[in-house]
Motif scaffolding. Structure first.
Motif, PDB file in Angstrom:
ATOM      1  N   ALA A   1       0.824  -1.206   0.000  1.00 43.57           N
ATOM      2  CA  ALA A   1       0.000   0.000   0.000  1.00 43.57           C
ATOM      3  C   ALA A   1       0.862   1.262   0.000  1.00 43.57           C
ATOM      4  O   ALA A   1       0.520   2.251  -0.655  1.00 43.57           O
TER       5      ALA A   1
ATOM      6  N   GLY B   1      -6.603   8.921   1.061  1.00 46.81           N
ATOM      7  CA  GLY B   1      -6.973   7.546   1.368  1.00 46.81           C
ATOM      8  C   GLY B   1      -7.980   6.982   0.386  1.00 46.81           C
ATOM      9  O   GLY B   1      -7.880   5.820  -0.026  1.00 46.81           O
ATOM     10  N   ARG B   2      -8.955   7.800  -0.002  1.00 51.32           N
ATOM     11  CA  ARG B   2      -9.959   7.321  -0.959  1.00 51.32           C
ATOM     12  C   ARG B   2      -9.353   7.037  -2.324  1.00 51.32           C
ATOM     13  O   ARG B   2      -9.743   6.076  -3.002  1.00 51.32           O
TER      14      ARG B   2
ATOM     15  N   GLU C   1      -7.629   3.840  -2.018  1.00 52.78           N
ATOM     16  CA  GLU C   1      -8.658   2.799  -1.961  1.00 52.78           C
ATOM     17  C   GLU C   1      -9.180   2.477  -3.351  1.00 52.78           C
ATOM     18  O   GLU C   1      -9.422   1.299  -3.687  1.00 52.78           O
ATOM     19  N   ARG C   2      -9.382   3.493  -4.190  1.00 57.88           N
ATOM     20  CA  ARG C   2      -9.853   3.244  -5.566  1.00 57.88           C
ATOM     21  C   ARG C   2      -8.824   2.450  -6.354  1.00 57.88           C
ATOM     22  O   ARG C   2      -9.180   1.617  -7.200  1.00 57.88           O
TER      23      ARG C   2
ATOM     24  N   PRO D   1      -8.722  -1.549  -4.270  1.00 58.77           N
ATOM     25  CA  PRO D   1      -9.971  -1.784  -3.526  1.00 58.77           C
ATOM     26  C   PRO D   1      -9.981  -3.063  -2.709  1.00 58.77           C
ATOM     27  O   PRO D   1     -10.690  -3.146  -1.707  1.00 58.77           O
TER      28      PRO D   1
ATOM     29  N   VAL E   1      -7.006  -2.048   0.376  1.00 61.00           N
ATOM     30  CA  VAL E   1      -6.991  -0.811   1.170  1.00 61.00           C
ATOM     31  C   VAL E   1      -8.411  -0.367   1.454  1.00 61.00           C
ATOM     32  O   VAL E   1      -9.310  -0.532   0.613  1.00 61.00           O
ATOM     33  N   THR E   2      -8.625   0.206   2.634  1.00 60.12           N
ATOM     34  CA  THR E   2      -9.940   0.731   2.981  1.00 60.12           C
ATOM     35  C   THR E   2      -9.800   2.016   3.787  1.00 60.12           C
ATOM     36  O   THR E   2      -8.785   2.230   4.462  1.00 60.12           O
ATOM     37  N   THR E   3     -10.822   2.855   3.717  1.00 58.28           N
ATOM     38  CA  THR E   3     -10.938   4.007   4.608  1.00 58.28           C
ATOM     39  C   THR E   3     -12.118   3.824   5.555  1.00 58.28           C
ATOM     40  O   THR E   3     -12.526   4.769   6.235  1.00 58.28           O
TER      41      THR E   3
ATOM     42  N   ARG F   1     -14.263  -3.175   7.346  1.00 58.54           N
ATOM     43  CA  ARG F   1     -12.882  -3.077   6.867  1.00 58.54           C
ATOM     44  C   ARG F   1     -12.404  -4.316   6.136  1.00 58.54           C
ATOM     45  O   ARG F   1     -11.654  -4.211   5.161  1.00 58.54           O
TER      46      ARG F   1
ATOM     47  N   ARG G   1      -8.022  -5.803   5.008  1.00 57.94           N
ATOM     48  CA  ARG G   1      -7.400  -4.746   4.208  1.00 57.94           C
ATOM     49  C   ARG G   1      -6.594  -3.811   5.100  1.00 57.94           C
ATOM     50  O   ARG G   1      -6.735  -3.824   6.327  1.00 57.94           O
TER      51      ARG G   1
END
Length: 340
Positions: A153, A201-202, A205-206, A209, A212-214, A221, A224
């Motif tokens: 990440a 973070g978003r 995340e995109r 996916p 990673v998460t917010t 969650r 991730r």
């Protein structure tokens, strides 16, 4: 009964610091003592001073070592020497405190003598405690993930930052995670810096996916890496670079170069190994403050997320007052039950 060891003195930054009970064991498994802790901080003195200088700092104290009780000290100790400066900070509750502002290695040693293992500096300087000068991004492994996942990440996070004209500086958390700090011009509020962290973070995340998460709620969650955006909220702090963590083997939060991420593991860095690394390489983040960056691009991304994707603010921690534009602080599963 064994005789108690006499106090010793250490010289740091032109000052003499008295160390009481130097043989008190702080880490029973390896047998590290208070003096071992103090000598570690002396060995990395310039590096941790760079990380703490002029920053209001919360002390995480373990006066009886890692097997004893601990507490966070936000108010500067009343018995501090007159050469140790403080700065006033305001908490979300509206209360204020005078916090320690370490200005040299002697301050670190003085705090270590009180049982301080970990230093938690605010992302501000004493000259302006309302405008952060660092964007701090926390990559926090969730159950089912580990350090290697945080590393993957982090590499993609570096690409996100590059795309917005920003440079990040990575370090181990001292646990399983990674922190990435971006030096900022102190021109934005805590609220704006937090929104920039959410936008960053978003975007990560995109791109990742499944990795990673917010998501603030644990039930969402999955396995991730959490980008813990609330670490950018006022009064949220992270362990400083070179801080010792309260785990059995005395690990430390280690500044890294990007090219080291794939080879280094958190277990490489503790109070025995870090001094040798520091003697060889020095502070690998020494030039971190030479260039400061702006948040214009990330805040524009935040505006687009809201206008085009309907992605507004995210929940604050439960101890914070309700914030303007914040969604309900209700677990999604509970909200569904209430709606049903």
């Amino acid at each position: 009964m064994a005789r108690e060891a006499a106090a010793v003195e250490r010289e740091a930054g032109g000052r003499t610091v008295r160390i009481s009970h130097p043989d008190k064991v702080y880490f029973p498994e390896p047998g590290y003592t208070k003096l071992d802790l103090v000598d570690y901080y002396l060995a990395v003195g310039d590096g941790i001073t760079r990380a703490l200088r002029d920053r209001p700092t919360t002390l995480q104290r373990w006066p009886d070592g890692v097997t004893g009780e601990s507490f966070f000290q936000k108010h500067a100790p009343g018995n501090r020497p007159d050469w140790l400066p403080t700065a006033r900070v305001a908490f979300p509750s509206g209360r204020t405190a005078e916090e320690l502002c370490p200005a040299g290695p002697a301050a670190v040693l003085w705090a270590a003598n009180l049982g301080t293992l970990t230093f938690h500096p605010w992302p501000v300087r004493s000259a302006d405690t309302d405008r952060p000068d660092e964007l701090r991004l926390d990559l926090d492994p969730q159950p089912g993930t580990g350090y290697a996942d945080a590393v993957r990440a982090a590499h993609e996070l570096r690409a996100v930052l590059d795309g917005h004209g920003l440079r990040g500086w990575p370090k181990t958390s001292g646990g399983r995670g990674l922190h990435v700090f971006v030096p900022l011009r102190p021109e934005w509020t805590f609220t704006e810096v937090r929104r920039a962290a959410i936008a960053c973070g978003r975007e990560l995340e995109r791109r990742m996916p499944d990795r990673v998460t917010t998501a603030w709620w644990k039930e969402e969650r999955g396995e991730r890496i959490l980008v813990d955006y609330n670490q950018a909220a006022r009064d949220r702090t992270m362990a400083s670079a070179y801080s010792v963590r309260a785990r059995p083997h005395a690990p430390v939060s280690a500044p890294l170069r990007w090219e080291e991420l794939d080879e280094a593991v958190p277990e490489d860095f503790d109070i025995r190994t870090m001094p040798a690394r520091y003697a060889e390489l020095g502070d690998v983040h020494a030039d971190m403050d030479e260039e400061r960056f702006g948040l214009e691009s990330l805040l524009e991304l935040s505006r687009r997320d809201e206008a085009e994707r309907g992605l507004g603010d995210l929940p604050y921690p439960p101890d914070y007052p309700k914030m303007p534009g914040e969604p309900k602080r209700v677990r999604p599963s509970r909200a569904k039950k209430e709606e049903g």
